[in-house]
Design a protein around this motif. Structure first.
Motif, PDB file in Angstrom:
ATOM      1  N   VAL A 145       0.755  -1.104   0.039  1.00 59.73           N
ATOM      2  CA  VAL A 145      -0.218   0.109   0.071  1.00 59.73           C
ATOM      3  C   VAL A 145       0.856   1.012   0.060  1.00 59.73           C
ATOM      4  CG1 VAL A 145      -1.779   1.323   1.312  1.00 59.73           C
ATOM      5  CG2 VAL A 145      -1.996  -1.101   1.243  1.00 59.73           C
ATOM      6  N   VAL A 146       0.822   2.144  -0.830  1.00 61.30           N
ATOM      7  CA  VAL A 146       1.617   3.206  -1.198  1.00 61.30           C
ATOM      8  C   VAL A 146       0.391   4.508  -0.829  1.00 61.30           C
ATOM      9  CG1 VAL A 146       2.560   4.842  -2.648  1.00 61.30           C
ATOM     10  CG2 VAL A 146       2.783   2.428  -2.907  1.00 61.30           C
ATOM     11  N   THR A 147       0.763   5.471   0.119  1.00 60.83           N
ATOM     12  CA  THR A 147      -0.363   6.264   0.637  1.00 60.83           C
ATOM     13  C   THR A 147       0.608   7.695   0.585  1.00 60.83           C
ATOM     14  OG1 THR A 147      -2.054   6.966   2.057  1.00 60.83           O
ATOM     15  CG2 THR A 147       0.016   5.593   2.980  1.00 60.83           C
ATOM     16  N   SER A 148      -0.679   8.798   0.755  1.00 63.00           N
ATOM     17  CA  SER A 148       0.004  10.145   0.903  1.00 63.00           C
ATOM     18  C   SER A 148      -0.653  10.558   2.305  1.00 63.00           C
ATOM     19  CB  SER A 148      -0.240  11.090  -0.213  1.00 63.00           C
ATOM     20  OG  SER A 148      -1.977  11.038  -0.288  1.00 63.00           O
ATOM     21  N   GLY A 149      -1.293   9.596   3.012  1.00 69.02           N
ATOM     22  CA  GLY A 149      -2.044   9.732   4.106  1.00 69.02           C
ATOM     23  C   GLY A 149      -1.368   9.293   5.359  1.00 69.02           C
ATOM     24  N   ILE A 150      -0.862  10.248   6.180  1.00 71.22           N
ATOM     25  CA  ILE A 150      -0.060   9.706   7.528  1.00 71.22           C
ATOM     26  C   ILE A 150      -1.015   8.772   8.370  1.00 71.22           C
ATOM     27  CG2 ILE A 150       0.763  10.681   9.608  1.00 71.22           C
ATOM     28  CD1 ILE A 150       1.599  13.499   8.067  1.00 71.22           C
ATOM     29  N   ASN A 151      -2.147   9.513   8.597  1.00 76.00           N
ATOM     30  CA  ASN A 151      -3.279   8.456   9.398  1.00 76.00           C
ATOM     31  C   ASN A 151      -3.394   7.000   8.728  1.00 76.00           C
ATOM     32  OD1 ASN A 151      -3.522  10.096  11.420  1.00 76.00           O
ATOM     33  ND2 ASN A 151      -5.640  10.735  11.001  1.00 76.00           N
ATOM     34  N   THR A 152      -3.361   7.073   7.350  1.00 77.29           N
ATOM     35  CA  THR A 152      -3.565   5.840   6.740  1.00 77.29           C
ATOM     36  C   THR A 152      -2.214   4.855   6.816  1.00 77.29           C
ATOM     37  OG1 THR A 152      -5.237   6.753   5.001  1.00 77.29           O
ATOM     38  CG2 THR A 152      -3.976   4.714   4.314  1.00 77.29           C
TER      39      THR A 152
END
Length: 264
Positions: A123-130
């Motif tokens: 999972v690549v994400t730009s969301g810190i919480n995610t």
């Protein structure tokens, strides 16, 4: 000075509002070399779209607009709808895929759903919480994109994460938006965050938009994905025959999620 189109003028206006919280027609007219009458028309239209509040001689960034960028405020809205959309989104994900999640509250809801499943993913994400939500899953590898931490939020923005995207094959991007229309596609409020979102869209083989009913037919300031870049939309919006025809015309698959009703 070259002619400045309406979309460009309104983007400049929002940038100034986000920086200074208020603008005047006189200052905008001098800077953009555009008549005050034209700018007053722009401000009126932007107020109708809920992007600002008109004042005598200008406009201000109203409190409820500021809350659009507050993650906790967004997370509480339409919780049942987002949960239903997330459950439908999970059905599109296969074991061993590399998926990307933006920093939206709906994508975080998807991450929470994934966290309860025995699935193997990158999972690549730009969301810190995610990223924090998924970090302890035994079979999910999390890559957090680099960028500038957005004030009042848990998202990243800017171009720093773009190089990472060039090194990874992304099967599917799950993204939400502040607004969607057939004319502009997916739009967001922050003119800075959309720069990273554009790169995320371009790097993905498939784009899945997670849109609760409040996002459909809503305008926002900065487009990041055109209608032709969207493959699938998951929504709780009541899709009429007219809407279904339009989506089919653009080869967009629509999946309707039915939220659970609260029982009191």
């Amino acid at each position: 000075m070259a002619k400045v189109f309406a979309s460009e003028r309104r983007k400049i206006i929002m940038e100034k509002l986000q920086e200074h919280k208020r603008v005047t027609v006189k200052e905008l007219s001098e800077e953009m070399q555009v008549s005050e009458a034209t700018l007053r028309t722009d401000l009126t239209k932007m107020e109708e779209d809920g992007l600002l509040q008109r004042t005598h001689g200008g406009a201000i960034l109203v409190e409820n607009i500021d809350n659009e960028t507050n993650f906790f405020s967004r997370e509480k809205r339409n919780k049942n709808e987002k949960s239903a959309i997330a459950k439908k989104a999970v059905e599109l994900i296969s074991n061993g895929q590399c998926i990307m999640l933006d920093a939206s509250s709906t994508a975080l809801e998807l991450a929470r759903t994934l966290n309860d499943l025995p699935i193997r993913l990158m999972v690549v994400t730009s969301g810190i919480n995610t990223a924090l939500e998924l970090k302890d899953h035994p079979n999910i590898t999390v890559i957090l994109l680099g960028g500038i931490v957005k004030k009042g939020s848990y998202s990243l923005e800017g171009h720093l994460g773009v190089n990472i995207l060039k090194q990874i094959n992304i099967d599917m991007l799950f993204t939400s938006a502040n607004g969607f229309s057939f004319e502009s596609g997916l739009m967001d409020f922050s003119v800075y965050e959309v720069e990273l979102k554009k790169a995320m869209v371009s790097a993905s083989k498939k784009v899945v938009a997670l849109l609760d009913h409040t996002k459909i037919n809503k305008n926002s300031i900065a487009p990041f994905a055109s209608i032709d870049q969207i493959d699938t939309i998951i929504t709780d919006f009541d899709i009429t025959a007219d809407y279904a025809d339009k989506f089919q015309e653009h080869n967009i698959e629509v999946i309707v999620a039915s939220p659970e009703k609260n029982v009191y």
